[in-house]
Design a protein around this motif. Structure first.
Motif, PDB file in Angstrom:
ATOM      1  N   GLY A   1       0.794  -1.234   0.000  1.00 14.50           N
ATOM      2  CA  GLY A   1       0.000   0.000   0.000  1.00 14.50           C
ATOM      3  C   GLY A   1       0.821   1.276   0.000  1.00 14.50           C
ATOM      4  O   GLY A   1       0.267   2.373   0.119  1.00 14.50           O
ATOM      5  N   LYS A   2       2.166   1.156  -0.137  1.00 16.19           N
ATOM      6  CA  LYS A   2       3.014   2.366  -0.179  1.00 16.19           C
ATOM      7  C   LYS A   2       3.716   2.469  -1.521  1.00 16.19           C
ATOM      8  O   LYS A   2       4.223   1.460  -2.036  1.00 16.19           O
ATOM      9  CB  LYS A   2       4.059   2.309   0.933  1.00 16.19           C
ATOM     10  N   LEU A   3       3.770   3.675  -2.062  1.00  9.65           N
ATOM     11  CA  LEU A   3       4.488   3.905  -3.317  1.00  9.65           C
ATOM     12  C   LEU A   3       5.979   3.914  -3.006  1.00  9.65           C
ATOM     13  O   LEU A   3       6.425   4.615  -2.086  1.00  9.65           O
ATOM     14  CB  LEU A   3       4.041   5.263  -3.872  1.00  9.65           C
ATOM     15  N   THR A   4       6.766   3.135  -3.769  1.00 13.07           N
ATOM     16  CA  THR A   4       8.190   3.003  -3.438  1.00 13.07           C
ATOM     17  C   THR A   4       9.082   3.370  -4.627  1.00 13.07           C
ATOM     18  O   THR A   4      10.243   2.967  -4.671  1.00 13.07           O
ATOM     19  CB  THR A   4       8.492   1.553  -2.978  1.00 13.07           C
ATOM     20  N   HIS A   5       8.552   4.084  -5.615  1.00 14.95           N
ATOM     21  CA  HIS A   5       9.372   4.496  -6.749  1.00 14.95           C
ATOM     22  C   HIS A   5       9.273   6.010  -6.930  1.00 14.95           C
ATOM     23  O   HIS A   5       8.186   6.542  -7.157  1.00 14.95           O
ATOM     24  CB  HIS A   5       8.942   3.769  -8.024  1.00 14.95           C
ATOM     25  N   SER A   6      10.432   6.687  -6.845  1.00 19.05           N
ATOM     26  CA  SER A   6      10.414   8.154  -6.825  1.00 19.05           C
ATOM     27  C   SER A   6       9.838   8.750  -8.105  1.00 19.05           C
ATOM     28  O   SER A   6       9.073   9.718  -8.061  1.00 19.05           O
ATOM     29  CB  SER A   6      11.828   8.691  -6.577  1.00 19.05           C
ATOM     30  N   ALA A   7      10.168   8.165  -9.278  1.00 16.56           N
ATOM     31  CA  ALA A   7       9.703   8.774 -10.534  1.00 16.56           C
ATOM     32  C   ALA A   7       8.187   8.643 -10.686  1.00 16.56           C
ATOM     33  O   ALA A   7       7.536   9.545 -11.223  1.00 16.56           O
ATOM     34  CB  ALA A   7      10.418   8.126 -11.721  1.00 16.56           C
ATOM     35  N   VAL A   8       7.630   7.538 -10.209  1.00 14.94           N
ATOM     36  CA  VAL A   8       6.171   7.384 -10.274  1.00 14.94           C
ATOM     37  C   VAL A   8       5.526   8.419  -9.355  1.00 14.94           C
ATOM     38  O   VAL A   8       4.561   9.093  -9.717  1.00 14.94           O
ATOM     39  CB  VAL A   8       5.738   5.949  -9.875  1.00 14.94           C
ATOM     40  N   ALA A   9       6.087   8.562  -8.150  1.00 17.61           N
ATOM     41  CA  ALA A   9       5.555   9.534  -7.191  1.00 17.61           C
ATOM     42  C   ALA A   9       5.605  10.937  -7.785  1.00 17.61           C
ATOM     43  O   ALA A   9       4.651  11.712  -7.668  1.00 17.61           O
ATOM     44  CB  ALA A   9       6.356   9.472  -5.899  1.00 17.61           C
ATOM     45  N   LYS A  10       6.711  11.238  -8.477  1.00 22.81           N
ATOM     46  CA  LYS A  10       6.870  12.577  -9.064  1.00 22.81           C
ATOM     47  C   LYS A  10       5.809  12.825 -10.127  1.00 22.81           C
ATOM     48  O   LYS A  10       5.254  13.916 -10.222  1.00 22.81           O
ATOM     49  CB  LYS A  10       8.282  12.673  -9.661  1.00 22.81           C
ATOM     50  N   ALA A  11       5.505  11.794 -10.917  1.00 18.40           N
ATOM     51  CA  ALA A  11       4.533  11.957 -12.009  1.00 18.40           C
ATOM     52  C   ALA A  11       3.173  12.392 -11.470  1.00 18.40           C
ATOM     53  O   ALA A  11       2.432  13.097 -12.158  1.00 18.40           O
ATOM     54  CB  ALA A  11       4.401  10.646 -12.793  1.00 18.40           C
ATOM     55  N   PHE A  12       2.844  11.964 -10.258  1.00 17.33           N
ATOM     56  CA  PHE A  12       1.507  12.272  -9.713  1.00 17.33           C
ATOM     57  C   PHE A  12       1.567  13.160  -8.473  1.00 17.33           C
ATOM     58  O   PHE A  12       0.557  13.310  -7.777  1.00 17.33           O
ATOM     59  CB  PHE A  12       0.782  10.960  -9.365  1.00 17.33           C
TER      60      PHE A  12
END
Ligand SMILES: NC(=O)c1ccc[n+]([C@@H]2O[C@H](COP(=O)([O-])OP(=O)(O)OC[C@H]3O[C@@H](n4cnc5c(N)ncnc54)[C@H](O)[C@@H]3O)[C@@H](O)[C@H]2O)c1
Length: 372
Positions: free
Chosen positions: A347-358
Protein backbone atom coordinates in the motif's frame (compact mmCIF):
# COMPACT_ATOMS: atom_id res chain seq x y z
CA UNK A 1 6.01 -20.57 -3.51
CA UNK A 2 2.76 -20.89 -5.47
CA UNK A 3 3.01 -18.95 -8.73
CA UNK A 4 0.00 -18.08 -10.89
CA UNK A 5 0.05 -17.30 -14.60
CA UNK A 6 -3.29 -15.85 -15.73
CA UNK A 7 -4.26 -15.55 -19.40
CA UNK A 8 -3.67 -11.98 -20.59
CA UNK A 9 -6.94 -10.10 -21.10
CA UNK A 10 -5.84 -6.75 -22.58
CA UNK A 11 -7.28 -6.25 -26.09
CA UNK A 12 -5.52 -8.55 -28.60
CA UNK A 13 -2.73 -9.38 -26.13
CA UNK A 14 -1.63 -12.95 -26.84
CA UNK A 15 1.70 -13.12 -25.05
CA UNK A 16 2.07 -15.25 -21.92
CA UNK A 17 4.37 -14.62 -18.96
CA UNK A 18 5.99 -18.07 -18.91
CA UNK A 19 6.93 -20.66 -21.55
CA UNK A 20 6.65 -24.38 -20.75
CA UNK A 21 10.46 -24.39 -20.39
CA UNK A 22 10.18 -21.60 -17.83
CA UNK A 23 7.46 -23.48 -15.96
CA UNK A 24 9.74 -26.52 -15.86
CA UNK A 25 12.60 -24.45 -14.37
CA UNK A 26 10.31 -23.14 -11.59
CA UNK A 27 8.92 -26.58 -10.80
CA UNK A 28 12.49 -27.95 -10.70
CA UNK A 29 13.33 -25.22 -8.17
CA UNK A 30 10.56 -26.51 -5.89
CA UNK A 31 7.75 -24.09 -6.75
CA UNK A 32 4.16 -24.81 -7.75
CA UNK A 33 3.03 -23.27 -11.05
CA UNK A 34 -0.68 -22.72 -11.69
CA UNK A 35 -1.48 -21.66 -15.23
CA UNK A 36 -4.89 -20.60 -16.50
CA UNK A 37 -6.19 -22.90 -19.21
CA UNK A 38 -5.19 -21.81 -22.75
CA UNK A 39 -3.02 -18.94 -21.38
CA UNK A 40 -0.24 -19.96 -23.77
CA UNK A 41 -2.37 -20.67 -26.85
CA UNK A 42 -1.89 -17.23 -28.41
CA UNK A 43 1.87 -17.82 -28.35
CA UNK A 44 1.58 -21.35 -29.68
CA UNK A 45 1.94 -23.26 -26.36
CA UNK A 46 -0.68 -25.89 -25.50
CA UNK A 47 -2.01 -26.87 -22.06
CA UNK A 48 -0.41 -30.27 -22.63
CA UNK A 49 3.06 -28.70 -22.97
CA UNK A 50 2.64 -26.90 -19.63
CA UNK A 51 1.26 -30.02 -17.96
CA UNK A 52 4.23 -32.04 -19.25
CA UNK A 53 6.52 -29.36 -17.75
CA UNK A 54 4.92 -29.95 -14.33
CA UNK A 55 2.51 -26.98 -14.21
CA UNK A 56 -1.08 -27.39 -13.02
CA UNK A 57 -3.76 -26.21 -15.44
CA UNK A 58 -6.46 -24.15 -13.72
CA UNK A 59 -9.81 -23.51 -15.38
CA UNK A 60 -10.55 -19.94 -14.27
CA UNK A 61 -8.57 -16.76 -13.64
CA UNK A 62 -10.34 -16.25 -10.29
CA UNK A 63 -8.80 -19.48 -9.04
CA UNK A 64 -5.31 -18.55 -10.26
CA UNK A 65 -5.48 -15.18 -8.47
CA UNK A 66 -7.05 -16.65 -5.33
CA UNK A 67 -4.48 -19.46 -4.88
CA UNK A 68 -1.26 -17.85 -6.08
CA UNK A 69 1.14 -16.11 -3.70
CA UNK A 70 2.87 -14.55 -6.69
CA UNK A 71 1.24 -13.59 -10.00
CA UNK A 72 3.46 -13.32 -13.08
CA UNK A 73 1.91 -11.46 -16.01
CA UNK A 74 2.80 -9.51 -19.13
CA UNK A 75 0.61 -6.38 -19.17
CA UNK A 76 -0.59 -4.13 -16.36
CA UNK A 77 -3.56 -5.52 -14.39
CA UNK A 78 -6.90 -4.60 -15.94
CA UNK A 79 -9.72 -3.37 -13.63
CA UNK A 80 -11.17 -6.89 -13.18
CA UNK A 81 -7.68 -8.12 -12.23
CA UNK A 82 -7.05 -5.26 -9.80
CA UNK A 83 -10.24 -6.39 -8.05
CA UNK A 84 -8.75 -9.91 -7.72
CA UNK A 85 -5.40 -8.80 -6.19
CA UNK A 86 -5.08 -9.07 -2.42
CA UNK A 87 -2.88 -7.75 0.40
CA UNK A 88 0.52 -9.43 0.58
CA UNK A 89 0.27 -10.95 -2.92
CA UNK A 90 3.28 -10.30 -5.15
CA UNK A 91 2.61 -9.22 -8.74
CA UNK A 92 5.46 -9.16 -11.27
CA UNK A 93 4.57 -7.63 -14.65
CA UNK A 94 4.83 -4.48 -16.80
CA UNK A 95 2.91 -1.77 -14.91
CA UNK A 96 3.97 1.56 -16.49
CA UNK A 97 2.48 3.29 -13.44
CA UNK A 98 3.68 6.78 -14.37
CA UNK A 99 1.29 6.85 -17.33
CA UNK A 100 -1.79 5.77 -15.37
CA UNK A 101 -2.95 7.36 -12.11
CA UNK A 102 -6.04 5.13 -11.81
CA UNK A 103 -3.86 1.98 -12.03
CA UNK A 104 -1.42 3.40 -9.45
CA UNK A 105 -4.18 4.27 -7.00
CA UNK A 106 -5.95 0.97 -7.68
CA UNK A 107 -2.86 -1.11 -6.94
CA UNK A 108 -1.97 0.94 -3.84
CA UNK A 109 -5.46 0.20 -2.50
CA UNK A 110 -5.05 -3.59 -2.93
CA UNK A 111 -2.12 -3.89 -0.50
CA UNK A 112 -0.33 -6.15 -3.05
CA UNK A 113 3.43 -5.88 -3.73
CA UNK A 114 3.95 -4.63 -7.29
CA UNK A 115 7.28 -5.31 -9.02
CA UNK A 116 7.46 -3.58 -12.42
CA UNK A 117 9.54 -5.17 -15.18
CA UNK A 118 10.16 -1.80 -16.82
CA UNK A 119 12.00 -0.21 -13.89
CA UNK A 120 14.26 -3.17 -13.00
CA UNK A 121 17.74 -1.73 -13.32
CA UNK A 122 21.02 -3.59 -13.62
CA UNK A 123 23.72 -0.91 -13.71
CA UNK A 124 22.67 1.38 -16.55
CA UNK A 125 20.58 -1.35 -18.20
CA UNK A 126 16.87 -2.10 -18.05
CA UNK A 127 17.08 -5.82 -18.82
CA UNK A 128 13.34 -6.51 -18.72
CA UNK A 129 12.41 -3.58 -20.95
CA UNK A 130 15.11 -4.37 -23.49
CA UNK A 131 13.59 -7.38 -25.33
CA UNK A 132 10.20 -5.72 -25.82
CA UNK A 133 11.91 -2.51 -26.87
CA UNK A 134 13.86 -4.51 -29.43
CA UNK A 135 10.61 -5.93 -30.81
CA UNK A 136 8.84 -2.55 -30.77
CA UNK A 137 11.77 -0.79 -32.44
CA UNK A 138 11.83 -3.31 -35.28
CA UNK A 139 8.05 -3.20 -35.60
CA UNK A 140 7.96 0.62 -35.63
CA UNK A 141 9.58 0.59 -39.06
CA UNK A 142 7.33 -2.19 -40.41
CA UNK A 143 4.22 -0.38 -39.17
CA UNK A 144 5.49 3.01 -40.28
CA UNK A 145 6.29 1.71 -43.76
CA UNK A 146 2.78 0.27 -44.02
CA UNK A 147 1.13 3.50 -42.79
CA UNK A 148 3.08 5.48 -45.41
CA UNK A 149 1.22 3.57 -48.14
CA UNK A 150 -1.58 5.57 -49.80
CA UNK A 151 -4.43 3.17 -48.91
CA UNK A 152 -3.53 3.65 -45.23
CA UNK A 153 -3.66 7.47 -45.53
CA UNK A 154 0.11 7.87 -45.93
CA UNK A 155 1.90 9.98 -48.51
CA UNK A 156 2.53 7.00 -50.76
CA UNK A 157 6.29 6.63 -50.48
CA UNK A 158 8.57 3.63 -50.23
CA UNK A 159 11.12 3.92 -47.41
CA UNK A 160 14.06 2.93 -49.57
CA UNK A 161 13.03 4.84 -52.71
CA UNK A 162 14.17 3.31 -56.02
CA UNK A 163 17.16 3.65 -58.34
CA UNK A 164 16.63 7.23 -59.55
CA UNK A 165 14.10 8.05 -56.78
CA UNK A 166 15.30 9.48 -53.47
CA UNK A 167 14.75 7.38 -50.33
CA UNK A 168 12.45 8.55 -47.52
CA UNK A 169 13.65 10.36 -44.42
CA UNK A 170 13.15 8.65 -41.07
CA UNK A 171 13.55 10.76 -37.93
CA UNK A 172 13.99 8.89 -34.66
CA UNK A 173 13.64 10.67 -31.30
CA UNK A 174 15.76 8.71 -28.80
CA UNK A 175 18.70 6.49 -29.74
CA UNK A 176 18.24 3.88 -27.01
CA UNK A 177 17.10 0.31 -27.57
CA UNK A 178 13.92 1.13 -29.55
CA UNK A 179 15.66 3.84 -31.56
CA UNK A 180 18.67 1.69 -32.38
CA UNK A 181 16.60 -1.27 -33.57
CA UNK A 182 14.36 1.06 -35.61
CA UNK A 183 17.45 2.67 -37.14
CA UNK A 184 18.90 -0.71 -38.17
CA UNK A 185 15.63 -1.70 -39.85
CA UNK A 186 15.05 1.62 -41.61
CA UNK A 187 18.68 1.84 -42.72
CA UNK A 188 18.50 -1.74 -43.97
CA UNK A 189 15.53 -0.77 -46.13
CA UNK A 190 17.57 2.07 -47.61
CA UNK A 191 15.99 5.11 -45.88
CA UNK A 192 17.94 8.17 -44.74
CA UNK A 193 17.86 7.88 -40.95
CA UNK A 194 18.34 10.69 -38.41
CA UNK A 195 18.65 9.74 -34.72
CA UNK A 196 18.06 12.56 -32.21
CA UNK A 197 19.39 12.07 -28.70
CA UNK A 198 20.85 14.10 -25.82
CA UNK A 199 23.38 11.50 -24.65
CA UNK A 200 26.65 12.25 -26.43
CA UNK A 201 28.27 8.97 -25.36
CA UNK A 202 25.35 7.09 -26.89
CA UNK A 203 25.63 9.11 -30.10
CA UNK A 204 29.36 8.37 -30.30
CA UNK A 205 28.55 4.66 -30.02
CA UNK A 206 25.83 4.92 -32.68
CA UNK A 207 28.16 6.78 -35.05
CA UNK A 208 30.63 3.90 -34.66
CA UNK A 209 28.25 1.02 -35.32
CA UNK A 210 25.61 2.40 -37.71
CA UNK A 211 25.84 2.29 -41.52
CA UNK A 212 26.55 5.51 -43.47
CA UNK A 213 22.86 6.29 -44.13
CA UNK A 214 22.35 6.94 -40.38
CA UNK A 215 23.17 10.38 -38.93
CA UNK A 216 23.02 11.42 -35.25
CA UNK A 217 21.78 14.89 -34.26
CA UNK A 218 21.76 16.50 -30.81
CA UNK A 219 18.10 16.74 -29.78
CA UNK A 220 16.86 20.28 -29.20
CA UNK A 221 13.57 21.99 -29.94
CA UNK A 222 15.15 23.94 -32.78
CA UNK A 223 16.82 20.91 -34.39
CA UNK A 224 13.60 18.88 -34.20
CA UNK A 225 11.50 21.65 -35.80
CA UNK A 226 14.09 22.08 -38.53
CA UNK A 227 13.89 18.39 -39.47
CA UNK A 228 10.09 17.98 -39.37
CA UNK A 229 9.31 19.42 -42.85
CA UNK A 230 11.68 16.85 -44.42
CA UNK A 231 10.43 13.86 -42.43
CA UNK A 232 8.35 11.05 -43.93
CA UNK A 233 8.35 8.81 -40.87
CA UNK A 234 8.83 10.11 -37.30
CA UNK A 235 9.45 7.51 -34.59
CA UNK A 236 9.10 8.52 -30.91
CA UNK A 237 11.49 6.42 -28.79
CA UNK A 238 12.47 8.63 -25.86
CA UNK A 239 12.60 7.39 -22.29
CA UNK A 240 13.29 9.06 -18.98
CA UNK A 241 13.14 6.07 -16.70
CA UNK A 242 9.92 5.64 -14.75
CA UNK A 243 8.74 9.14 -15.70
CA UNK A 244 6.24 10.41 -18.24
CA UNK A 245 7.86 10.95 -21.64
CA UNK A 246 8.79 14.60 -22.38
CA UNK A 247 6.69 16.19 -25.17
CA UNK A 248 9.26 16.88 -27.88
CA UNK A 249 6.82 17.50 -30.75
CA UNK A 250 3.84 19.75 -30.00
CA UNK A 251 0.50 19.97 -31.81
CA UNK A 252 1.55 23.25 -33.45
CA UNK A 253 4.61 21.46 -34.93
CA UNK A 254 2.43 19.12 -37.03
CA UNK A 255 1.84 22.05 -39.38
CA UNK A 256 5.52 21.83 -40.31
CA UNK A 257 5.07 18.22 -41.48
CA UNK A 258 4.06 17.05 -44.95
CA UNK A 259 0.54 15.84 -45.63
CA UNK A 260 0.51 12.04 -45.25
CA UNK A 261 3.67 11.90 -43.15
CA UNK A 262 3.54 9.25 -40.42
CA UNK A 263 4.24 9.32 -36.67
CA UNK A 264 4.84 6.07 -34.77
CA UNK A 265 5.07 7.04 -31.09
CA UNK A 266 6.51 3.95 -29.44
CA UNK A 267 6.89 5.90 -26.18
CA UNK A 268 3.08 6.12 -25.92
CA UNK A 269 3.18 3.62 -23.04
CA UNK A 270 4.93 6.31 -20.99
CA UNK A 271 2.50 9.02 -22.12
CA UNK A 272 4.08 9.62 -25.56
CA UNK A 273 6.72 12.12 -26.70
CA UNK A 274 4.45 13.60 -29.39
CA UNK A 275 1.73 15.82 -27.90
CA UNK A 276 -1.03 14.63 -30.25
CA UNK A 277 -0.54 10.93 -29.50
CA UNK A 278 -3.06 8.93 -27.53
CA UNK A 279 -2.92 5.16 -26.99
CA UNK A 280 -4.48 3.01 -29.71
CA UNK A 281 -4.93 -0.76 -30.06
CA UNK A 282 -4.00 -3.28 -32.75
CA UNK A 283 -7.71 -3.37 -33.71
CA UNK A 284 -7.72 0.31 -34.62
CA UNK A 285 -4.07 1.39 -34.63
CA UNK A 286 -4.06 4.76 -36.44
CA UNK A 287 -5.77 8.14 -36.51
CA UNK A 288 -5.08 11.34 -38.48
CA UNK A 289 -4.51 14.84 -37.09
CA UNK A 290 -3.64 17.78 -39.37
CA UNK A 291 -3.00 15.34 -42.24
CA UNK A 292 -0.41 13.36 -40.25
CA UNK A 293 -1.09 9.65 -39.67
CA UNK A 294 -0.51 8.65 -36.01
CA UNK A 295 0.24 5.05 -34.97
CA UNK A 296 0.31 4.79 -31.16
CA UNK A 297 -0.26 1.16 -30.16
CA UNK A 298 0.79 0.82 -26.53
CA UNK A 299 1.52 -2.92 -26.72
CA UNK A 300 3.19 -3.31 -30.09
CA UNK A 301 4.95 -6.64 -29.27
CA UNK A 302 1.50 -8.13 -28.67
CA UNK A 303 1.13 -8.42 -32.46
CA UNK A 304 4.05 -10.88 -32.65
CA UNK A 305 3.30 -12.89 -29.51
CA UNK A 306 5.44 -15.93 -30.19
CA UNK A 307 8.65 -14.01 -30.85
CA UNK A 308 7.81 -11.63 -28.00
CA UNK A 309 7.03 -14.35 -25.47
CA UNK A 310 10.39 -16.02 -26.13
CA UNK A 311 12.19 -12.65 -25.94
CA UNK A 312 10.40 -11.60 -22.75
CA UNK A 313 10.68 -14.87 -20.84
CA UNK A 314 14.36 -15.32 -21.76
CA UNK A 315 14.90 -12.07 -19.85
CA UNK A 316 12.40 -12.40 -16.98
CA UNK A 317 12.92 -16.01 -15.90
CA UNK A 318 16.08 -15.45 -13.78
CA UNK A 319 14.30 -12.64 -11.88
CA UNK A 320 11.05 -14.65 -11.50
CA UNK A 321 13.12 -17.44 -9.99
CA UNK A 322 14.90 -14.99 -7.67
CA UNK A 323 11.67 -13.30 -6.48
CA UNK A 324 9.90 -16.63 -6.00
CA UNK A 325 12.79 -18.12 -4.04
CA UNK A 326 13.48 -15.13 -1.75
CA UNK A 327 9.99 -13.64 -1.42
CA UNK A 328 9.39 -9.89 -1.76
CA UNK A 329 11.00 -8.83 1.52
CA UNK A 330 14.37 -10.58 1.09
CA UNK A 331 14.46 -9.87 -2.65
CA UNK A 332 14.26 -6.11 -1.98
CA UNK A 333 16.62 -6.16 1.01
CA UNK A 334 19.29 -8.41 -0.53
CA UNK A 335 19.26 -7.56 -4.22
CA UNK A 336 19.50 -3.90 -5.30
CA UNK A 337 18.12 -4.84 -8.74
CA UNK A 338 14.90 -6.14 -7.20
CA UNK A 339 14.66 -2.97 -5.08
CA UNK A 340 14.68 -0.88 -8.27
CA UNK A 341 11.61 -2.66 -9.61
CA UNK A 342 9.55 -2.54 -6.40
CA UNK A 343 7.06 0.22 -7.29
CA UNK A 344 4.39 -0.47 -4.65
CA UNK A 345 4.86 -2.43 -1.40
CA UNK A 346 2.03 -3.04 1.07
CA UNK A 347 0.00 0.00 0.00
CA UNK A 348 3.01 2.37 -0.18
CA UNK A 349 4.49 3.91 -3.32
CA UNK A 350 8.19 3.00 -3.44
CA UNK A 351 9.37 4.50 -6.75
CA UNK A 352 10.41 8.15 -6.82
CA UNK A 353 9.70 8.77 -10.53
CA UNK A 354 6.17 7.38 -10.27
CA UNK A 355 5.56 9.53 -7.19
CA UNK A 356 6.87 12.58 -9.06
CA UNK A 357 4.53 11.96 -12.01
CA UNK A 358 1.51 12.27 -9.71
CA UNK A 359 2.93 14.54 -7.01
CA UNK A 360 2.47 11.76 -4.46
CA UNK A 361 4.42 10.72 -1.36
CA UNK A 362 6.89 7.84 -1.60
CA UNK A 363 9.02 5.72 0.75
CA UNK A 364 12.23 3.84 -0.12
CA UNK A 365 11.50 0.21 -1.02
CA UNK A 366 14.10 -1.08 1.47
CA UNK A 367 12.45 0.90 4.28
CA UNK A 368 9.01 -0.63 3.56
CA UNK A 369 10.46 -4.11 2.93
CA UNK A 370 12.10 -4.09 6.37
CA UNK A 371 8.63 -3.83 7.93
CA UNK A 372 7.09 -6.74 5.95
N1 LIG B 1 4.61 0.83 -27.50
C1 LIG B 1 5.18 -0.30 -27.17
O1 LIG B 1 4.66 -1.37 -27.44
C2 LIG B 1 6.52 -0.30 -26.50
C3 LIG B 1 7.28 -1.47 -26.40
C4 LIG B 1 8.56 -1.40 -25.82
C5 LIG B 1 9.03 -0.18 -25.31
N2 LIG B 1 8.24 0.93 -25.41
C6 LIG B 1 8.68 2.26 -24.93
O2 LIG B 1 9.62 2.84 -25.81
C7 LIG B 1 10.30 3.88 -25.11
C8 LIG B 1 11.79 3.81 -25.40
O3 LIG B 1 12.33 2.64 -24.76
P1 LIG B 1 13.89 2.25 -24.88
O4 LIG B 1 14.02 0.88 -24.32
O5 LIG B 1 14.42 2.53 -26.23
O6 LIG B 1 14.54 3.28 -23.83
P2 LIG B 1 16.10 3.64 -23.72
O7 LIG B 1 16.33 4.13 -22.33
O8 LIG B 1 16.95 2.53 -24.23
O9 LIG B 1 16.28 4.86 -24.73
C9 LIG B 1 15.72 6.12 -24.51
C10 LIG B 1 16.61 7.14 -25.16
O10 LIG B 1 15.95 8.42 -25.10
C11 LIG B 1 16.99 9.38 -25.00
N3 LIG B 1 16.45 10.68 -24.60
C12 LIG B 1 16.13 11.14 -23.38
N4 LIG B 1 15.70 12.41 -23.47
C13 LIG B 1 15.74 12.76 -24.79
C14 LIG B 1 15.44 13.93 -25.53
N5 LIG B 1 14.98 15.04 -24.92
N6 LIG B 1 15.60 13.91 -26.88
C15 LIG B 1 16.05 12.79 -27.51
N7 LIG B 1 16.37 11.67 -26.85
C16 LIG B 1 16.21 11.64 -25.52
C17 LIG B 1 17.94 8.75 -23.99
O11 LIG B 1 19.22 9.39 -24.00
C18 LIG B 1 17.98 7.32 -24.47
O12 LIG B 1 19.03 7.09 -25.40
C19 LIG B 1 9.91 3.67 -23.64
O13 LIG B 1 8.89 4.59 -23.28
C20 LIG B 1 9.37 2.27 -23.60
O14 LIG B 1 8.47 2.06 -22.52
C21 LIG B 1 7.01 0.88 -25.98
Amino acid sequence: MILGIPKEIKVLEARVALTPTGAHALVEAGHTVLIETSAGCGSGFSNEEYAAAGAKIVSHADEVWAKAEMIVKVKEPQPVEIARARPGQTIFTYFHFAADRALTEGMLATGAHCFAYETLQDGRHLPLLTPMSEVAGRMAVQEGAKALQAPQGGRGVLLGGLPGVAPSNVMILGGGVVGTQAAWMAAGLGANVYIFDVDLERMRYLEDVMPPNVTTIYSSRGAIREMLPHTDLLIGAVLIMGARAPKLVLKEDLKLMQNGAVIVDVAVDQGGCIETCRPTTHENPTFVIDGVVHYCVANMPGAVPRTSTFGLTNATLPYVLRLASSGPKNAVLNDPRMATCANVLAGKLTHSAVAKAFDMEWTAATEVAATL
